[in-house]
Design an enzyme around this catalytic site. Structure first.
Site, short mmCIF file in Angstrom:
data_model
loop_
_atom_site.label_atom_id
_atom_site.label_comp_id
_atom_site.label_asym_id
_atom_site.label_seq_id
_atom_site.Cartn_x
_atom_site.Cartn_y
_atom_site.Cartn_z
N HIS A 159 0.79 -1.17 -0.09
CA HIS A 159 0.02 0.01 -0.07
C HIS A 159 0.86 1.25 0.05
CE1 HIS A 159 -3.72 -2.13 0.36
NE2 HIS A 159 -3.70 -2.39 1.49
N CYS A 206 0.14 2.52 -4.26
CA CYS A 206 -0.61 3.80 -4.66
C CYS A 206 0.10 5.10 -4.64
CB CYS A 206 -1.92 3.76 -3.91
SG CYS A 206 -2.92 2.40 -4.44
#
Length: 295
Positions: A159, A206
């Site tokens: 992430h 991301c």
């Protein structure tokens, strides 16, 4: 060849280079036979280069570069990385799948595909899962000061968050590690081991004047956009990297393959997503992975 055309024409004895190559490769002999040589070395050099470019043969091109080096034309030849030793390259894969409140389902598929592809190309692959921020720092630091290979791959899948306008890679403990810190470990001041060698960094996260050279940094999406991940097939981006590299690494350089990855990525559409990859080049020369070729 076009980029170095003037230096090759003015500084090299290409007739001698092609004559050496013709003893082992008939393709070079055919080029020599096709040319009507004149008493003008630069004219002859231009003719030879035009014929070589018309062939569009990557293997001939690499043989040509290798022979330039053997004959002392290092200034021109060294614009291509040397990537043929038996210690082809070192790969560090960090794949954070499980977090305190979430899980990146399908990410194990990406890891498996990367390990199989790079392992089959002759790379030594080191992989780790579900590392805390402190553990990521430790593994990256040890990797940056480990063995001396031809090529360095660092692939981090996790992430990501934008914190204080900087991309952070999230560890399994939900704490962030600045992406810029990772990149800094491989600059020419911090990492002498990889100085003047190709460093390929892939951050599948991301994304919400230091001195760097010989580096290409890859992202699955444009900053501010999410990257698509399929729970069964894995991430689109990593899947296409594996597919394109396996199909083309024998004849295409890394940057050309990344462009092909993005072209194929642009054709993929899900019910809610399209995706465009990006990469950043920092004084990165032409780099072939040369699977199966050893000097």
């Amino acid at each position: 060849l076009l980029r170095n055309f003037s230096e090759l024409v003015e500084d090299c004895d290409l007739e001698q280079i092609f004559a050496q190559l013709s003893h082992k490769d008939n393709s070079f002999k055919e080029i020599l036979d096709n040319i009507k040589f004149e008493n003008d070395r630069q004219h002859n050099n231009r003719c030879l280069l035009f014929e070589l470019m018309d062939s569009e043969n990557h293997i001939m091109y690499r043989k040509f570069i290798y022979t330039l080096r053997k004959n002392g034309y290092d200034d021109v030849a060294n614009r291509l990385y040397r990537t043929r030793s038996r210690n082809r390259g070192e790969v560090l894969i960090i794949n954070n799948i499980k977090f305190e409140n979430s899980e990146r389902r399908g990410a194990e598929v990406d890891e498996r595909n990367l390990k199989e592809m790079l392992g089959n190309m002759g790379f030594s692959v080191e992989s780790h899962r579900n590392l805390t921020t402190k553990e990521m720092v430790d593994k990256i630091w040890k990797f940056a000061y480990g063995k001396e290979p031809d090529i360095c791959f660092v692939i981090i899948m996790s992430h990501g968050e934008i914190i204080n306008n900087k991309t952070n890679i999230i560890g399994s403990d939900s704490k962030g590690l600045e992406e810029e810190w990772v990149i800094a470990q491989f600059n020419n001041n911090s990492c002498v081991l990889f100085k003047n060698k190709p460093k390929i960094l892939v951050f599948h996260v991301c994304r919400g004047d230091r001195y760097f050279t010989d580096m290409i940094i890859c992202y699955p999406s444009v900053e501010g956009f999410r990257a698509h991940r399929d729970q069964i097939r894995g991430c689109w981006y990593i899947e296409l990297i594996c597919q394109v590299f396996m199909e083309n690494a024998h004849e295409m350089d890394v940057e050309s393959m990344l462009k092909l990855v993005d072209k194929r990525l642009g054709k993929r559409i899900s019910e809610y997503a399209r995706q465009t990859s990006t990469y950043k080049v920092v004084a990165f020369k032409t780099c072939f992975l040369n699977p199966g070729i050893y000097e």
